[in-house]
Design an enzyme around this catalytic site. Structure first.
Site, mmCIF file in Angstrom:
data_model
loop_
_atom_site.group_PDB
_atom_site.id
_atom_site.type_symbol
_atom_site.label_atom_id
_atom_site.label_comp_id
_atom_site.label_asym_id
_atom_site.label_seq_id
_atom_site.Cartn_x
_atom_site.Cartn_y
_atom_site.Cartn_z
ATOM 1 N N ASP A 35 0.882 -1.159 0.000
ATOM 2 C CA ASP A 35 0.000 0.000 0.000
ATOM 3 C C ASP A 35 0.919 1.208 0.000
ATOM 4 O OD1 ASP A 35 -1.921 1.936 0.459
ATOM 5 O OD2 ASP A 35 -2.026 1.534 2.599
ATOM 6 N N LYS A 36 0.793 2.094 -0.969
ATOM 7 C CA LYS A 36 1.686 3.256 -1.057
ATOM 8 C C LYS A 36 1.308 4.293 -0.007
ATOM 9 C CE LYS A 36 3.573 4.807 -4.524
ATOM 10 N NZ LYS A 36 4.088 5.429 -5.690
#
Length: 145
Positions: A35-36
């Site tokens: 997940d950025k």
């Protein structure tokens, strides 16, 4: 010993591993999905907030706490230490050189700074000196120091 060495090596590369068993699990991974978040995008954690015990205090008290913590963290190799020092510098705080500092591997650092005994790190390390500490609520992705 191998687990401690692996955690230390990961920290030098900006990766925080909270438990030794994680390395054993990583050996079996074939695919990773991320997940950025800011931590991955910028490649390093950042200090989000300074909280005084009990939620009471002044901005000056928070600044003093950050300056003392940053002084102790100057002698830590942990990836989170850099975020404390950087935050103090960004707030133009004076970071005094500690009179002495001892890093406790994977737990934190203890130092004497301007007549104050400063412990920065895991709750267990701080509780050895300060007694029981209440647990603060944290948002997803946050860590307490």
């Amino acid at each position: 010993m191998a687990s401690l060495g692996g955690m230390s090596r990961a920290a030098r590369n900006g990766i925080i591993v909270k438990h030794g068993g994680t390395h054993e699990q990583l050996a079996r991974i074939r695919t990773a999905v991320f997940d950025k978040t800011g931590t991955l995008t910028h490649g390093r954690p950042t200090l989000v907030e300074v909280r005084l015990a009990g939620g009471a205090g002044t901005r000056a008290g928070e600044s003093e706490l950050l300056a003392l913590a940053a002084a102790a963290e100057l002698h830590s190799s942990h990836v989170l230490a850099a975020s404390v020092v950087e935050s103090a510098r960004n707030h133009a705080l004076e970071i005094s050189a500690p009179d002495d500092a001892v890093e406790h591997a994977t737990d934190g650092v203890a130092a004497s700074v301007r007549g104050h005994r400063v412990l920065v790190g895991k709750r267990e390390l701080v509780e050895t000196s300060a007694g029981a500490i209440g647990e603060e609520p944290l948002a997803s992705g946050e860590l307490a120091v």
